[in-house]
Design a protein around this motif. Sequence first.
Motif, PDB file in Angstrom:
ATOM      1  N   PHE A   1      35.876  20.903  45.812  1.00 16.38           N
ATOM      2  CA  PHE A   1      35.636  22.252  46.334  1.00 16.38           C
ATOM      3  C   PHE A   1      34.226  22.432  46.882  1.00 16.38           C
ATOM      4  O   PHE A   1      33.850  23.549  47.252  1.00 16.38           O
ATOM      5  CB  PHE A   1      35.868  23.298  45.235  1.00 16.38           C
ATOM      6  CG  PHE A   1      37.228  23.234  44.608  1.00 16.38           C
ATOM      7  CD1 PHE A   1      38.321  22.753  45.309  1.00 16.38           C
ATOM      8  CD2 PHE A   1      37.424  23.646  43.297  1.00 16.38           C
ATOM      9  CE1 PHE A   1      39.582  22.691  44.728  1.00 16.38           C
ATOM     10  CE2 PHE A   1      38.675  23.592  42.708  1.00 16.38           C
ATOM     11  CZ  PHE A   1      39.769  23.116  43.437  1.00 16.38           C
ATOM     12  N   GLN A   2      33.424  21.384  46.969  1.00  7.12           N
ATOM     13  CA  GLN A   2      32.009  21.542  47.300  1.00  7.12           C
ATOM     14  C   GLN A   2      31.789  22.206  48.658  1.00  7.12           C
ATOM     15  O   GLN A   2      30.815  22.950  48.840  1.00  7.12           O
ATOM     16  CB  GLN A   2      31.305  20.187  47.249  1.00  7.12           C
ATOM     17  CG  GLN A   2      31.902  19.136  48.161  1.00  7.12           C
ATOM     18  CD  GLN A   2      31.249  17.782  47.964  1.00  7.12           C
ATOM     19  OE1 GLN A   2      30.046  17.646  48.162  1.00  7.12           O
ATOM     20  NE2 GLN A   2      32.009  16.779  47.575  1.00  7.12           N
TER      21      GLN A   2
ATOM     22  N   SER B   1      30.331  34.020  43.178  1.00 10.46           N
ATOM     23  CA  SER B   1      30.259  32.644  42.707  1.00 10.46           C
ATOM     24  C   SER B   1      31.233  32.401  41.561  1.00 10.46           C
ATOM     25  O   SER B   1      32.009  33.278  41.190  1.00 10.46           O
ATOM     26  CB  SER B   1      28.820  32.337  42.286  1.00 10.46           C
ATOM     27  OG  SER B   1      27.926  32.542  43.375  1.00 10.46           O
ATOM     28  N   CYS B   2      31.179  31.196  41.014  1.00  7.13           N
ATOM     29  CA  CYS B   2      32.092  30.843  39.922  1.00  7.13           C
ATOM     30  C   CYS B   2      31.374  29.948  38.919  1.00  7.13           C
ATOM     31  O   CYS B   2      30.714  28.974  39.297  1.00  7.13           O
ATOM     32  CB  CYS B   2      33.321  30.115  40.457  1.00  7.13           C
ATOM     33  SG  CYS B   2      34.532  29.669  39.176  1.00  7.13           S
TER      34      CYS B   2
ATOM     35  N   TRP C   1      42.779  29.594  41.518  1.00 11.32           N
ATOM     36  CA  TRP C   1      41.888  30.520  40.809  1.00 11.32           C
ATOM     37  C   TRP C   1      40.514  30.595  41.450  1.00 11.32           C
ATOM     38  O   TRP C   1      39.978  31.680  41.663  1.00 11.32           O
ATOM     39  CB  TRP C   1      41.731  30.075  39.349  1.00 11.32           C
ATOM     40  CG  TRP C   1      42.961  30.237  38.510  1.00 11.32           C
ATOM     41  CD1 TRP C   1      44.140  30.816  38.870  1.00 11.32           C
ATOM     42  CD2 TRP C   1      43.127  29.819  37.152  1.00 11.32           C
ATOM     43  NE1 TRP C   1      45.035  30.775  37.827  1.00 11.32           N
ATOM     44  CE2 TRP C   1      44.434  30.176  36.761  1.00 11.32           C
ATOM     45  CE3 TRP C   1      42.311  29.164  36.234  1.00 11.32           C
ATOM     46  CZ2 TRP C   1      44.928  29.900  35.484  1.00 11.32           C
ATOM     47  CZ3 TRP C   1      42.797  28.898  34.960  1.00 11.32           C
ATOM     48  CH2 TRP C   1      44.095  29.269  34.594  1.00 11.32           C
ATOM     49  N   ILE C   2      39.930  29.417  41.729  1.00 13.85           N
ATOM     50  CA  ILE C   2      38.526  29.356  42.149  1.00 13.85           C
ATOM     51  C   ILE C   2      38.351  29.661  43.633  1.00 13.85           C
ATOM     52  O   ILE C   2      37.489  30.458  44.028  1.00 13.85           O
ATOM     53  CB  ILE C   2      37.925  27.975  41.810  1.00 13.85           C
ATOM     54  CG1 ILE C   2      37.915  27.763  40.289  1.00 13.85           C
ATOM     55  CG2 ILE C   2      36.520  27.841  42.375  1.00 13.85           C
ATOM     56  CD1 ILE C   2      37.540  26.352  39.866  1.00 13.85           C
TER      57      ILE C   2
ATOM     58  N   CYS D   1      37.796  33.655  41.244  1.00  9.73           N
ATOM     59  CA  CYS D   1      37.505  33.979  39.837  1.00  9.73           C
ATOM     60  C   CYS D   1      36.028  33.760  39.554  1.00  9.73           C
ATOM     61  O   CYS D   1      35.413  32.816  40.055  1.00  9.73           O
ATOM     62  CB  CYS D   1      38.354  33.113  38.905  1.00  9.73           C
ATOM     63  SG  CYS D   1      40.096  33.589  38.870  1.00  9.73           S
ATOM     64  N   ARG D   2      35.473  34.622  38.731  1.00 11.94           N
ATOM     65  CA  ARG D   2      34.038  34.535  38.424  1.00 11.94           C
ATOM     66  C   ARG D   2      33.745  33.527  37.323  1.00 11.94           C
ATOM     67  O   ARG D   2      32.648  32.967  37.263  1.00 11.94           O
ATOM     68  CB  ARG D   2      33.518  35.918  38.024  1.00 11.94           C
ATOM     69  CG  ARG D   2      33.569  36.939  39.146  1.00 11.94           C
ATOM     70  CD  ARG D   2      32.768  38.179  38.818  1.00 11.94           C
ATOM     71  NE  ARG D   2      33.413  39.042  37.856  1.00 11.94           N
ATOM     72  CZ  ARG D   2      34.100  40.137  38.172  1.00 11.94           C
ATOM     73  NH1 ARG D   2      34.251  40.471  39.441  1.00 11.94           N
ATOM     74  NH2 ARG D   2      34.643  40.886  37.236  1.00 11.94           N
TER      75      ARG D   2
END
Length: 546
Positions: free
Chosen positions: A175-176, A273-274, A145-146, A151-152
């Motif tokens: 995820f950094q 971004s998310c 998703w990210i 995905c927002r």
Amino acid sequence: MGKHLSDVQRLLIQTAWSKPGQRYDEIAQETGYSVTYLKQDAGPKLWRMLSDILGEKVKKSNFRGAMERRASVLPELSSPEATALQKSSLPTPSDPSAALQKDDEGKIVHQSQIDAIHRYQDWGEAPDVSIFYDRSDETAILEHWIVTNHCRLVGLFGMGGIGKTHLSVKLAERFQEQFDYVIWRSLRNAPPLQQILTSQLQFITNSEETDLPATVDEKLSLLIDYLRKHRCLLILDNVETILRGGERTGFYRQGYEEYGNFFKRLGECRHNSCLVLTSREKPKEIALMQGDTLPVRCLTLQGLDASAGGQLLQLKGCYWESGSQCQVLVERYSGNPLALKIVASAIQELFEGSLTEFLKYKTIVLDEIRVVFDQQFNRLPELEKTILYWMAIHQEPVSVEKLHSDICPSVSQATLIETVNSLLQRSLIEKQANQFSLQLVLMEYATNLVKEQPSRLAVELGLEFNEAEVLDSDYSGELDETELDVVAGGGYARPELVIWNRIPNPLELFNSSPHRKDSLSPATSRVSNRHLLNSLLRTGKMPVPQ
């Protein structure tokens, strides 16, 4: 070819070097530039560029100190910005080697490269998640998703103690490298949105609070602008603290309504971004925006499986004779990590870590676990509590139609559907096909609440009550035909009275209280108690003693 500093950049550098205390409005008045341009455009861009070059967070107030500490790295850098900065006539220390270090593999790396790893990460009060129990399936879904779908807005939901906070931190760590900025914030103390926006913007823009717009709307617009220019991962934990209790879920406490607009704009506006949020309850805007193929998605966390739960128990010093014992214990507590930690501590203290000894007892809901559930249960409106009582009485999955026929006092089908949906949004019930149920540990909690009701009603009657006989017995279970007939006829005005009516010789549980002023004599108390109890069973109301 080198990139030269612009006139306004040179102006800001010279001012920050020679007059670090001068405000943007004073610079604007002296030079003719717009104060808005200096504060919200030229200044932030310059300090961000210098942060990239110097390997530390730079702003107007600390520029000179940063230059004096880090100017030695400039001969080692080759970027156009560094070349331009070298031509800015600022002093340079003489030992560039001081900025060189070895990494874990023994390679020579520049200090600026090391600092870059941490430069744009603000972890706030994020907990240590170095010990993390397997969430590989959930992590794979969230990565898709990210990272893949961009995905927002992503919501992580689940009941208290299920592991939402730890998973949010682990996601950010994993995820950094996919994001320019990572900002983790807790809403545990219910900070106003103004405070959260200010904190996020200060970190992203390297600005002082006085340099930011004044209103929430202006700050939100500025934040969205940066979320478009940069790939940012924002995490908000414990969102339920800003939601209102005592009524249907999803609505905000007074003074926190602006969060609704915040979630709506970040979910609907285009950006790169998310925002990840965790909560026991789902805000109404997110419920409306979410979808399997939409940029707003939600994941409800389930408990740990037997393998991950067993790892947790072992780390807490527990042991067992067979794998089935571990599985039984994990399933008994629905794999809830916090509940497992609490019970593991009790097993360690009372039974020296032996699951075999602990499982000889029927105890499930320890006091510390009850406190966790109390926090969420006490936020419920009365109708939602009533539905949980009835589901605990049934002890198995039940349909809306079944609940509608059983529940007393009766409610419209539309109201019941809305209420069941509210419980789903709170992660307190689970859906299986077209039926709904409680997790085992929550079912035990709700059943205990039902069993305790007679003692509470006894207090209302001014009678003493032998609570042990109720609490040590199991009178819950599927309603039989007789009880269903009574329910259908409106015979149980309170769900707990189903349990009460199952108790053998319930009148023997009561005695006249010596503390009640109008206490009846022993000769008449049994008759009067029967009258009072029968009245309760029929109507749920107490007749006034004659």
